[in-house]
Motif scaffolding. Structure first.
Motif, PDB file in Angstrom:
ATOM      1  N   PRO A  24      -6.501 -29.938 -12.565  1.00 20.36           N
ATOM      2  CA  PRO A  24      -5.973 -29.277 -11.368  1.00 20.36           C
ATOM      3  C   PRO A  24      -5.482 -30.282 -10.349  1.00 20.36           C
ATOM      4  N   ALA A  25      -4.628 -29.822  -9.465  1.00 20.46           N
ATOM      5  CA  ALA A  25      -4.140 -30.670  -8.380  1.00 20.46           C
ATOM      6  C   ALA A  25      -5.294 -31.032  -7.465  1.00 20.46           C
ATOM      7  N   PRO A  26      -5.273 -32.209  -6.880  1.00 22.65           N
ATOM      8  CA  PRO A  26      -6.384 -32.602  -6.008  1.00 22.65           C
ATOM      9  C   PRO A  26      -6.397 -31.780  -4.724  1.00 22.65           C
ATOM     10  N   ALA A  27      -7.623 -31.472  -4.259  1.00 25.89           N
ATOM     11  CA  ALA A  27      -7.782 -30.892  -2.941  1.00 25.89           C
ATOM     12  C   ALA A  27      -7.677 -32.059  -1.945  1.00 25.89           C
ATOM     13  N   ALA A  76     -14.547 -26.453  -6.513  1.00 24.18           N
ATOM     14  CA  ALA A  76     -15.432 -25.409  -7.015  1.00 24.18           C
ATOM     15  C   ALA A  76     -14.650 -24.102  -7.136  1.00 24.18           C
ATOM     16  N   PRO A  77     -14.749 -23.407  -8.254  1.00 27.18           N
ATOM     17  CA  PRO A  77     -13.951 -22.176  -8.401  1.00 27.18           C
ATOM     18  C   PRO A  77     -14.506 -20.984  -7.628  1.00 27.18           C
ATOM     19  N   TYR A  78     -15.814 -21.005  -7.316  1.00 26.24           N
ATOM     20  CA  TYR A  78     -16.414 -19.823  -6.712  1.00 26.24           C
ATOM     21  C   TYR A  78     -17.051 -20.161  -5.377  1.00 26.24           C
ATOM     22  N   PRO A  79     -16.835 -19.323  -4.360  1.00 24.78           N
ATOM     23  CA  PRO A  79     -17.404 -19.564  -3.039  1.00 24.78           C
ATOM     24  C   PRO A  79     -18.841 -19.051  -2.955  1.00 24.78           C
ATOM     25  N   PRO A  80     -19.529 -19.338  -1.848  1.00 26.08           N
ATOM     26  CA  PRO A  80     -20.850 -18.724  -1.647  1.00 26.08           C
ATOM     27  C   PRO A  80     -20.749 -17.205  -1.654  1.00 26.08           C
ATOM     28  N   ALA A  81     -21.882 -16.558  -1.888  1.00 25.01           N
ATOM     29  CA  ALA A  81     -21.908 -15.092  -1.925  1.00 25.01           C
ATOM     30  C   ALA A  81     -21.415 -14.514  -0.600  1.00 25.01           C
ATOM     31  N   PRO A  82     -20.713 -13.417  -0.653  1.00 25.13           N
ATOM     32  CA  PRO A  82     -20.178 -12.820   0.580  1.00 25.13           C
ATOM     33  C   PRO A  82     -21.238 -12.033   1.338  1.00 25.13           C
ATOM     34  N   GLU A 131      -9.157 -18.805 -10.526  1.00 32.98           N
ATOM     35  CA  GLU A 131      -8.691 -19.067 -11.883  1.00 32.98           C
ATOM     36  C   GLU A 131      -8.004 -20.422 -12.001  1.00 32.98           C
ATOM     37  N   TYR A 132      -7.461 -20.919 -10.897  1.00 36.40           N
ATOM     38  CA  TYR A 132      -6.845 -22.240 -10.941  1.00 36.40           C
ATOM     39  C   TYR A 132      -7.901 -23.315 -11.169  1.00 36.40           C
ATOM     40  N   PHE A 133      -9.027 -23.216 -10.485  1.00 37.51           N
ATOM     41  CA  PHE A 133     -10.044 -24.272 -10.579  1.00 37.51           C
ATOM     42  C   PHE A 133     -11.120 -23.982 -11.618  1.00 37.51           C
ATOM     43  N   SER A 134     -11.169 -22.769 -12.143  1.00 39.47           N
ATOM     44  CA  SER A 134     -12.077 -22.487 -13.244  1.00 39.47           C
ATOM     45  C   SER A 134     -11.472 -22.988 -14.553  1.00 39.47           C
ATOM     46  N   ALA A 135     -12.330 -23.417 -15.467  1.00 40.70           N
ATOM     47  CA  ALA A 135     -11.872 -23.836 -16.797  1.00 40.70           C
ATOM     48  C   ALA A 135     -12.094 -22.747 -17.838  1.00 40.70           C
ATOM     49  N   GLU A 136     -12.516 -21.579 -17.418  1.00 41.28           N
ATOM     50  CA  GLU A 136     -12.815 -20.507 -18.370  1.00 41.28           C
ATOM     51  C   GLU A 136     -11.530 -19.793 -18.789  1.00 41.28           C
ATOM     52  N   ARG A 137     -11.341 -19.661 -20.084  1.00 40.40           N
ATOM     53  CA  ARG A 137     -10.181 -19.007 -20.661  1.00 40.40           C
ATOM     54  C   ARG A 137     -10.617 -18.206 -21.882  1.00 40.40           C
ATOM     55  N   LEU A 331       0.236 -10.843 -21.545  1.00 42.45           N
ATOM     56  CA  LEU A 331      -0.134 -11.192 -20.167  1.00 42.45           C
ATOM     57  C   LEU A 331      -0.664 -12.621 -20.073  1.00 42.45           C
ATOM     58  N   CYS A 332      -0.081 -13.499 -20.876  1.00 44.56           N
ATOM     59  CA  CYS A 332      -0.503 -14.907 -20.840  1.00 44.56           C
ATOM     60  C   CYS A 332      -0.065 -15.539 -19.516  1.00 44.56           C
ATOM     61  N   TRP A 333      -0.961 -16.339 -18.949  1.00 47.24           N
ATOM     62  CA  TRP A 333      -0.678 -16.978 -17.657  1.00 47.24           C
ATOM     63  C   TRP A 333      -1.658 -18.120 -17.481  1.00 47.24           C
ATOM     64  N   GLU A 334      -1.155 -19.332 -17.509  1.00 49.62           N
ATOM     65  CA  GLU A 334      -1.999 -20.491 -17.223  1.00 49.62           C
ATOM     66  C   GLU A 334      -1.700 -20.941 -15.795  1.00 49.62           C
ATOM     67  N   PRO A 335      -2.644 -20.726 -14.859  1.00 51.23           N
ATOM     68  CA  PRO A 335      -2.336 -20.967 -13.447  1.00 51.23           C
ATOM     69  C   PRO A 335      -1.972 -22.414 -13.118  1.00 51.23           C
ATOM     70  N   ARG A 336      -2.325 -23.351 -13.967  1.00 50.65           N
ATOM     71  CA  ARG A 336      -1.992 -24.755 -13.695  1.00 50.65           C
ATOM     72  C   ARG A 336      -0.616 -25.151 -14.250  1.00 50.65           C
ATOM     73  N   ILE A 337       0.034 -24.249 -14.967  1.00 56.20           N
ATOM     74  CA  ILE A 337       1.331 -24.555 -15.576  1.00 56.20           C
ATOM     75  C   ILE A 337       2.367 -23.476 -15.292  1.00 56.20           C
TER      76      ILE A 337
END
Length: 473
Positions: A24-27, A76-82, A131-137, A331-337
Motif C-alpha cells: 500500500p501507499a505510505p501514510a 491499520a485496516p480497522y479503527p477502534p470500536a465505534p 480494504e485498501y490496507f487489509s490483505a484479506e482477499r 466484481l473483481c476489484w483490487e483497491p491497490r491497482i
C-alpha cells in the motif's frame, strides 16, 4: 435496523500467484485531505449547500474535534470500536468518537459543535480504507464481506456516511438558517434514482435449465418441443438481449448492458464471454439496443482488474464511440491497482463496488462518489456508481439463499434508506435470470422490484445520464 455489534469473523485467503498484492501507499493522510474529500461529497449530496466553514479549527462555524488519534498516520485496516448513538430514531455506530462522550450535536447561537469526528469516520468508509490496507482477499482476489466493518458491526444495509452527512446537514442548517434538500434526479426532479443494469456473461446457454424446469413441472410435450428447437439451431433461451430490454422498458426504465470484451478464458481457467463482441451480427444488435435507449458499457473480463494495459486495450474492442462506463466481471476489484487502471483507461464511471455476498452499501454510501487515490492523496477523476443489489447475491448457494417470497421484504428497507437520502439504487439483473425457468430470481422477481421502485417515484437513468447530472453539480 442495526442495533449493535454482531459476531465478527475473518477468513484469510492466500492470493493466487496471478494476483500479487502490491504494497500500500505510505501514510499519513493529513486532516486537510480527509476534510476536502468528505466535504466535496457532502456538497454533491445536497442542492445548493451554502458556504460555511466546517472543520477542526477553533474558528470553524461548524466545528469537530479530530478524534482520529493518529490512525491515518498508520496502515491499520480497522479503527477502534465505534460508539453507538441514536440519530433521528436510528441506532448508529460512530467511529472516531472522543473517549469521553460529548453531545452528538450542540447548537448554540450561530455555531455548531459535533461530538464524534464525522469527517474521519466518513472518510474511512467512503475511501475504502479498510480494504485498501487489509490483505484479506477471497478466491477471486476480492476484499470479502466477512472481513468488513459492515459485517462486524451489522450495518451493511445502512448508508452510514449519509447518516453522518445528515448530522452535518442539521449543523449547517442551524448556522445558516437555510434548509438543505437532498439532490434531485432527472427532468422530473425525482426524489431518488434507479440504475438498471445487466451483465451479459453468456448468451449461448439455458437449454438444460429450461428442460429441467419443464420436467419438474411435468410438461413432457414442452420438453420434446425444446429439444426440437435446440436440434434445429434455434437461439438459446439466454440469447435474449432484446427481451431483456423490452422487460425493462415496460417498467419505464432504460437498460445499461455491460458486455464482456473478451472470449479468452482467464489464466486460472475462469470463463469470460461465450460470444464475440466484435462480430458483425452482435455489433448490429448492440446498435439497435442503443437506438432504442439502452446504454452499452464495458464488462471488463476476468483479469483486467489487476493487469495494466489490458483494460484500455479491451475498451477499444467496442468500437466508436467507446463505452464510458465499466463493471468488472465477477466484481473483481483490487483497491491497490484497479482504480488507477479505470482512470487510465478513460472511463467516466465504474459500477463494480458492491459486496457479492450481501446486498447493501460496500462504502456505506448511497450516492455516486469519486474513488480515493491513496498514492496521490486525492479523488480520482471517475465516478463510482455503487452496486446495491445483484440477483445472484439473493439466492446463490454461496450467498444469501433467499426464497422468492423473502426477496422483497428483505430489499424494501434498503430501498427506503436510499429514498430517504435522495440516493441511487443500482440493480444488477443478468440476462440469464430473465429466463422464465427461473422462479426464484427470475423475471417475476425483477418485475416486483421494478414495480416497487416505479411506484416510489424513482427516476430511471443510464450510467452516462447519471454521470452527466452529478458532474455538472
Amino acid at each position: 435496523m442495526a442495533t449493535g455489534p454482531s459476531p465478527h469473523y475473518f477468513y484469510v485467503m492466500t492470493l493466487p500467484p496471478a494476483f500479487p498484492l502490491p504494497q500500500p501507499a505510505p501514510a499519513p493522510l493529513p486532516a486537510a485531505t480527509r476534510l476536502a474529500y468528505v466535504l466535496r461529497h457532502f456538497h454533491l449530496a445536497y442542492d445548493s449547500v451554502p458556504e460555511v466553514s466546517i472543520g477542526y479549527e477553533e474558528t470553524a462555524v461548524v466545528r469537530l474535534e479530530d478524534a482520529s488519534g493518529g490512525f491515518f498516520s498508520g496502515q491499520a485496516p480497522y479503527p477502534p470500536a465505534p460508539q453507538w448513538r441514536d440519530w433521528c430514531g436510528t441506532r448508529l455506530p460512530f467511529f472516531f468518537s472522543p473517549p469521553v462522550e460529548a453531545p452528538l450535536l450542540h447548537l448554540p447561537a450561530g455555531r455548531a459543535f459535533i461530538g464524534p469526528d464525522l469527517i474521519s469516520a466518513a472518510f474511512y468508509l467512503l475511501s475504502g480504507w479498510q480494504e485498501y490496507f487489509s490483505a484479506e482477499r477471497d478466491q477471486h482476489g476480492r476484499f470479502p464481506y466477512a472481513a468488513s466493518v459492515q459485517k462486524q458491526y451489522g450495518f451493511v444495509t445502512l448508508p452510514l456516511v449519509n447518516y453522518y452527512f445528515d448530522v452535518l446537514r442539521a449543523a449547517v442548517e442551524h448556522v445558516t438558517g437555510q434548509p438543505l434538500r437532498p439532490r434531485r434526479w432527472g427532468p422530473a426532479q425525482a426524489a431518488f434514482a434507479g440504475f438498471i443494469t445487466h451483465d451479459i456473461d453468456t448468451i449461448h446457454g439455458g437449454w438444460g435449465t429450461r428442460i429441467r424446469s419443464q420436467l419438474h413441472q411435468g410438461h413432457l410435450p414442452r420438453v420434446v418441443q425444446t429439444l426440437l428447437y435446440k436440434a434445429a439451431g434455434r437461439p438459446s433461451p439466454w440469447n435474449n438481449l432484446e427481451e431483456v430490454q423490452e422487460a425493462t422498458t415496460k417498467q419505464g426504465a432504460p437498460s445499461t448492458f455491460f458486455m464482456l470484451g473478451s472470449q479468452q478464458p482467464a489464466s486460472n481457467g475462469t470463463l469470460n464471454a461465450d460470444y464475440d463482441l466484435t462480430a458483425a451480427s452482435m455489433a448490429a444488435r448492440l446498435r439497435k439496443l442503443a437506438a432504442r435507449g439502452a446504454e452499452i458499457a464495458s464488462h471488463a473480463s476476468y483479469g483486467t482488474a489487476t493487469t495494466p494495459g489490458r483494460l484500455q486495450a479491451e475498451r477499444q474492442r467496442y468500437g466508436l464511440p467507446a463505452p464510458t462506463g465499466n463493471r468488472f466481471h465477477y466484481l473483481c476489484w483490487e483497491p491497490r491497482i484497479t482504480p488507477q487502471l479505470v482512470a487510465g483507461a478513460g472511463f467516466r464511471y465504474d459500477s463494480t463496488l458492491g459486496f457479492a455476498e450481501h446486498f447493501g452499501f460496500r462504502n456505506s454510501y448511497c450516492h455516486p462518489f469519486f474513488p480515493f487515490d491513496f498514492e496521490q492523496g486525492q479523488a480520482l477523476a471517475f465516478l463510482e456508481l455503487p452496486l446495491n443489489v445483484m440477483d445472484a447475491t439473493l439466492h446463490h448457494p454461496n450467498y444469501l439463499q433467499l426464497s422468492a417470497p423473502q426477496i422483497m421484504p428483505a430489499l424494501q428497507p434498503l430501498f427506503a434508506e436510499i429514498e430517504k437520502f435522495g440516493g441511487l439504487t443500482t440493480l444488477l439483473w443478468h440476462n440469464d435470470h430473465f429466463d422464465p425457468a427461473n422462479d426464484v430470481t427470475g423475471p417475476r422477481q425483477f418485475a416486483e422490484i421494478m414495480t416497487h421502485l416505479q411506484q416510489r417515484g424513482a427516476a430511471f437513468l443510464t450510467g452516462s445520464q447519471i454521470v452527466a447530472e452529478v458532474w455538472t453539480c
